[in-house]
Design a protein around this motif. Sequence first.
Motif, short mmCIF file in Angstrom:
data_model
loop_
_atom_site.label_atom_id
_atom_site.label_comp_id
_atom_site.label_asym_id
_atom_site.label_seq_id
_atom_site.Cartn_x
_atom_site.Cartn_y
_atom_site.Cartn_z
N LEU A 8 -8.29 4.72 -5.01
CA LEU A 8 -7.50 3.19 -5.54
C LEU A 8 -7.14 3.16 -3.54
O LEU A 8 -7.43 3.67 -2.55
CB LEU A 8 -5.53 3.66 -5.72
CG LEU A 8 -5.90 4.48 -6.92
CD1 LEU A 8 -4.50 4.39 -7.54
CD2 LEU A 8 -6.57 3.82 -8.07
N HIS A 9 -6.59 1.65 -3.92
CA HIS A 9 -6.68 0.59 -2.64
C HIS A 9 -5.58 -0.23 -2.23
O HIS A 9 -5.05 -0.81 -3.72
CB HIS A 9 -7.72 -0.55 -2.51
CG HIS A 9 -9.39 0.11 -3.31
ND1 HIS A 9 -10.44 0.35 -2.22
CD2 HIS A 9 -10.82 0.49 -4.05
CE1 HIS A 9 -11.16 0.86 -1.81
NE2 HIS A 9 -11.55 1.42 -3.33
N ARG A 10 -5.23 -0.24 -0.99
CA ARG A 10 -3.36 -0.87 -1.06
C ARG A 10 -4.66 -1.76 -1.06
O ARG A 10 -4.55 -2.47 0.51
CB ARG A 10 -3.15 -0.23 0.21
CG ARG A 10 -2.82 1.16 0.08
CD ARG A 10 -1.60 1.54 1.10
NE ARG A 10 -1.34 2.46 1.13
CZ ARG A 10 -0.40 3.14 0.65
NH1 ARG A 10 0.36 2.45 -0.81
NH2 ARG A 10 -1.01 4.84 0.00
N GLU A 32 -5.05 10.22 -9.09
CA GLU A 32 -5.09 9.22 -7.81
C GLU A 32 -5.00 9.50 -6.35
O GLU A 32 -3.85 10.09 -6.21
CB GLU A 32 -4.03 7.97 -8.78
CG GLU A 32 -3.85 7.55 -9.83
CD GLU A 32 -3.19 6.66 -10.29
OE1 GLU A 32 -2.23 6.22 -9.55
OE2 GLU A 32 -3.60 6.32 -11.83
N TYR A 33 -5.88 9.26 -5.54
CA TYR A 33 -5.58 9.24 -4.09
C TYR A 33 -6.01 7.56 -3.63
O TYR A 33 -5.70 6.71 -3.78
CB TYR A 33 -6.79 9.83 -4.25
CG TYR A 33 -6.63 11.05 -4.09
CD1 TYR A 33 -6.44 12.58 -3.59
CD2 TYR A 33 -7.13 11.86 -5.21
CE1 TYR A 33 -5.86 13.12 -3.90
CE2 TYR A 33 -7.25 12.81 -5.87
CZ TYR A 33 -6.64 13.90 -4.36
OH TYR A 33 -6.39 15.03 -5.51
N PHE A 34 -4.93 7.08 -2.36
CA PHE A 34 -5.61 6.20 -1.72
C PHE A 34 -6.32 7.03 -0.36
O PHE A 34 -6.02 7.64 -0.43
CB PHE A 34 -4.06 6.18 -1.18
CG PHE A 34 -3.48 4.68 -2.11
CD1 PHE A 34 -3.76 3.59 -2.67
CD2 PHE A 34 -1.92 5.55 -2.55
CE1 PHE A 34 -3.23 2.74 -3.38
CE2 PHE A 34 -1.65 4.71 -3.58
CZ PHE A 34 -2.05 3.17 -3.62
N GLU A 35 -6.87 5.83 0.15
CA GLU A 35 -7.50 6.23 1.06
C GLU A 35 -6.96 5.49 2.47
O GLU A 35 -6.58 4.20 2.51
CB GLU A 35 -9.30 5.76 1.06
CG GLU A 35 -9.86 6.24 2.23
CD GLU A 35 -11.49 6.29 2.00
OE1 GLU A 35 -12.10 5.12 2.44
OE2 GLU A 35 -11.92 6.74 1.38
N VAL A 36 -6.42 5.69 3.26
CA VAL A 36 -5.92 5.86 4.20
C VAL A 36 -6.22 6.39 5.62
O VAL A 36 -6.50 7.54 5.85
CB VAL A 36 -4.15 5.62 3.97
CG1 VAL A 36 -3.42 5.38 5.66
CG2 VAL A 36 -3.42 4.98 3.19
N ARG A 61 -7.36 11.50 2.58
CA ARG A 61 -7.34 10.51 1.10
C ARG A 61 -5.89 10.98 1.28
O ARG A 61 -5.44 12.30 1.09
CB ARG A 61 -7.77 11.22 -0.06
CG ARG A 61 -9.51 10.12 0.25
CD ARG A 61 -10.48 10.94 -1.08
NE ARG A 61 -11.70 10.41 -1.14
CZ ARG A 61 -12.73 10.71 -1.73
NH1 ARG A 61 -12.80 11.63 -2.14
NH2 ARG A 61 -14.00 9.96 -2.34
N ARG A 66 -1.84 10.33 -5.13
CA ARG A 66 -0.35 9.40 -4.92
C ARG A 66 0.28 10.22 -6.72
O ARG A 66 -0.69 10.79 -7.34
CB ARG A 66 -0.98 8.01 -6.14
CG ARG A 66 0.23 7.30 -6.55
CD ARG A 66 -0.53 6.08 -7.00
NE ARG A 66 0.41 5.26 -7.03
CZ ARG A 66 0.00 3.94 -7.91
NH1 ARG A 66 -1.68 4.14 -8.78
NH2 ARG A 66 0.62 2.60 -8.31
#
Length: 207
Positions: A4-6, A123-127, A131, A134
């Motif tokens: 996922l993207h913020r 689900e994952y955010f890439e920051v 990763r 979520r």
Amino acid sequence: MALLHRAELRPSKLELLAGWLPGRQWFAGEAGAPVSRVAAYRFDDPAGEVGVETLLVRAGDGSVLQVPLTYRGAPLAGADEHLVGVIEHSVLGRRWAYDACGDPVYPPLLAAAVLADAGQAEEYFEVDGKREARPASMTLTGSRTGRPVPTGPVSADPGDGGVTVVRVGDVELAVVRRPVPADVPAAGGLAGTWPGQDVPVLLAYAR
């Protein structure tokens, strides 16, 4: 796995649904009322091209509604009647959102969840190049029927009684648009719980 993207979305998914839901025959709630998110789950597109997300929402104080959506980077040919709307995504650009029941990517993924308990995508955010997981907003439980997951032609029709029917190969699946607690049929089903909803509700079933 769903990465996922913020990002900023215009309109937001809930704003898009606020205009689309009242036109559905299975809609329950107050037309024009704000739409709120109750929970959600995702499936993985094996090709990695299409986002597949199911939102559980309410319009005002109405019943919980189940809305499977697909997100595509280009229009899906022949699917205009299933188009929910177009979203401007600040990272991915323009995205076409469809009622997933009319998208050929969705029925095989639903069949795997219903018949083989394939579960939901992590689900994952890439920051900053890393990763971050979520946490899932709900729990899914499918059946382990022992039936092979079909991969044949897909189709959909509006169904009746608050369900939308999708077919994949020789399997017919009912997507419950107003999910409530119910027994899972012997032929297989998908049930879910979320905070505040401890009794499983029936989300989809084979028939």
